[in-house]
Design a protein around this motif. Sequence first.
Motif, short mmCIF file in Angstrom:
data_model
loop_
_atom_site.label_atom_id
_atom_site.label_comp_id
_atom_site.label_asym_id
_atom_site.label_seq_id
_atom_site.Cartn_x
_atom_site.Cartn_y
_atom_site.Cartn_z
N ALA A 1 0.84 -1.21 0.00
CA ALA A 1 0.00 0.00 0.00
C ALA A 1 0.88 1.25 0.00
O ALA A 1 0.59 2.23 -0.71
CB ALA A 1 -0.92 -0.01 1.21
N ASP A 2 1.96 1.22 0.80
CA ASP A 2 2.85 2.40 0.87
C ASP A 2 3.49 2.66 -0.50
O ASP A 2 3.56 3.79 -0.97
CB ASP A 2 3.97 2.17 1.89
CG ASP A 2 3.45 2.22 3.32
OD1 ASP A 2 2.23 2.44 3.50
OD2 ASP A 2 4.26 2.04 4.25
N ALA A 3 3.97 1.58 -1.12
CA ALA A 3 4.64 1.72 -2.42
C ALA A 3 3.67 2.27 -3.47
O ALA A 3 4.00 3.18 -4.23
CB ALA A 3 5.21 0.38 -2.87
N VAL A 4 2.46 1.72 -3.47
CA VAL A 4 1.45 2.19 -4.44
C VAL A 4 1.12 3.66 -4.19
O VAL A 4 0.96 4.44 -5.13
CB VAL A 4 0.19 1.29 -4.38
CG1 VAL A 4 -0.98 1.94 -5.11
CG2 VAL A 4 0.48 -0.07 -4.98
N GLY A 5 1.06 4.05 -2.91
CA GLY A 5 0.79 5.46 -2.58
C GLY A 5 1.87 6.38 -3.14
O GLY A 5 1.57 7.42 -3.73
N TRP A 6 3.13 5.97 -2.99
CA TRP A 6 4.24 6.78 -3.53
C TRP A 6 4.18 6.84 -5.06
O TRP A 6 4.40 7.89 -5.66
CB TRP A 6 5.58 6.20 -3.09
CG TRP A 6 6.02 6.66 -1.73
CD1 TRP A 6 5.99 5.94 -0.57
CD2 TRP A 6 6.54 7.95 -1.39
NE1 TRP A 6 6.46 6.70 0.46
CE2 TRP A 6 6.81 7.93 -0.01
CE3 TRP A 6 6.80 9.11 -2.12
CZ2 TRP A 6 7.34 9.03 0.67
CZ3 TRP A 6 7.33 10.21 -1.44
CH2 TRP A 6 7.59 10.16 -0.07
N ILE A 7 3.90 5.69 -5.67
CA ILE A 7 3.84 5.65 -7.14
C ILE A 7 2.73 6.59 -7.63
O ILE A 7 2.91 7.35 -8.59
CB ILE A 7 3.62 4.19 -7.63
CG1 ILE A 7 4.86 3.35 -7.34
CG2 ILE A 7 3.31 4.17 -9.13
CD1 ILE A 7 4.67 1.84 -7.53
N ALA A 8 1.59 6.55 -6.94
CA ALA A 8 0.46 7.41 -7.34
C ALA A 8 0.84 8.89 -7.20
O ALA A 8 0.51 9.72 -8.06
CB ALA A 8 -0.76 7.10 -6.48
N ARG A 9 1.54 9.22 -6.09
CA ARG A 9 1.96 10.62 -5.86
C ARG A 9 2.89 11.08 -6.99
O ARG A 9 2.75 12.18 -7.52
CB ARG A 9 2.71 10.67 -4.52
CG ARG A 9 2.49 11.95 -3.74
CD ARG A 9 2.96 11.78 -2.30
NE ARG A 9 2.19 10.75 -1.60
CZ ARG A 9 2.66 9.99 -0.60
NH1 ARG A 9 3.91 10.13 -0.20
NH2 ARG A 9 1.92 9.10 -0.01
N LEU A 10 3.85 10.23 -7.34
CA LEU A 10 4.78 10.59 -8.42
C LEU A 10 4.05 10.76 -9.75
O LEU A 10 4.34 11.67 -10.52
CB LEU A 10 5.87 9.52 -8.55
CG LEU A 10 6.89 9.48 -7.40
CD1 LEU A 10 7.69 8.19 -7.45
CD2 LEU A 10 7.82 10.68 -7.48
N ALA A 11 3.08 9.87 -10.00
CA ALA A 11 2.32 9.96 -11.27
C ALA A 11 1.53 11.25 -11.33
O ALA A 11 1.49 11.92 -12.37
CB ALA A 11 1.39 8.75 -11.39
N THR A 12 0.94 11.64 -10.20
CA THR A 12 0.16 12.89 -10.18
C THR A 12 1.06 14.08 -10.49
O THR A 12 0.70 14.97 -11.28
CB THR A 12 -0.47 13.08 -8.78
OG1 THR A 12 -1.23 11.92 -8.48
CG2 THR A 12 -1.39 14.29 -8.75
N LEU A 13 2.24 14.09 -9.88
CA LEU A 13 3.17 15.21 -10.13
C LEU A 13 3.71 15.16 -11.56
O LEU A 13 4.00 16.20 -12.15
CB LEU A 13 4.31 15.18 -9.10
CG LEU A 13 3.83 15.54 -7.69
CD1 LEU A 13 4.85 15.14 -6.64
CD2 LEU A 13 3.53 17.03 -7.58
N GLY A 14 3.82 13.93 -12.12
CA GLY A 14 4.22 13.80 -13.52
C GLY A 14 3.22 14.46 -14.45
O GLY A 14 3.59 15.13 -15.42
#
Lengths: 73, 147
Positions: free
Chosen positions: B120-133
């Motif tokens: 869940a933590d990893a997916v949260g970080w990936i989602a955050r990075l994608a949003t900023l992308g």
Amino acid sequence: MNALLEALGDLYDAIKESLAIWKAGNEAEALERMRAAAGALRSARSETAEADAQAVKDSDDAIAEVEKDPPQG
Amino acid sequence: MTRVSDRAILGAALAGLVFFAVAMACAGCGSIMERYYQATAQGYTSATACYRAASRVNVAKELAIKNLATSSKYAEARAARDSWRPTYARVRKACDGLAVAAEAAAAAADSVKAATSRDADAVGWIARLATLGVEVAKALAEIGVKL
């Protein structure tokens, strides 16, 4: 136009780099690529900050020069 | 400034979403930590491209402003400067946002790996990075660099 083409060239390089990242075959390799990408970011930040500062200085100097001696009429 | 169509902004946003979808859906692409490192590396790479592409446009714009000033078009030079610099500051801010997030994700990697809620933590970080992308893609589209 040239600047835009160069910018698009940079993006193309980034896309190529991205494909390489996503092809990483295992965790250790992915970690290594992450570290390499961090190094590339640090270089880009300092190089672009330097180029930007010089460009801003040049245009500010040009404007200040005109302000010092405004054209007559 | 280059006028940006809705289509260009949509294209840029879609590019970011594709990045997110690959990170989330590519079950055959390795462990969650491998995908985490890949997404973080992608964040770094996108931020690098953002800085370089935006800076090239900035250097060209500043040169054009300088040329206006030296060819006696003082008022136009000042107007161009006052209009361009806030725009460039917004783009740099978007680049900074993604760069800082990628650095934070890299710094958090060990604790994510050790956490019981690792996935869940990893997916949260990936989602955050994608949003900023997506934000970076939109900011670049604003100055005419389309993905």
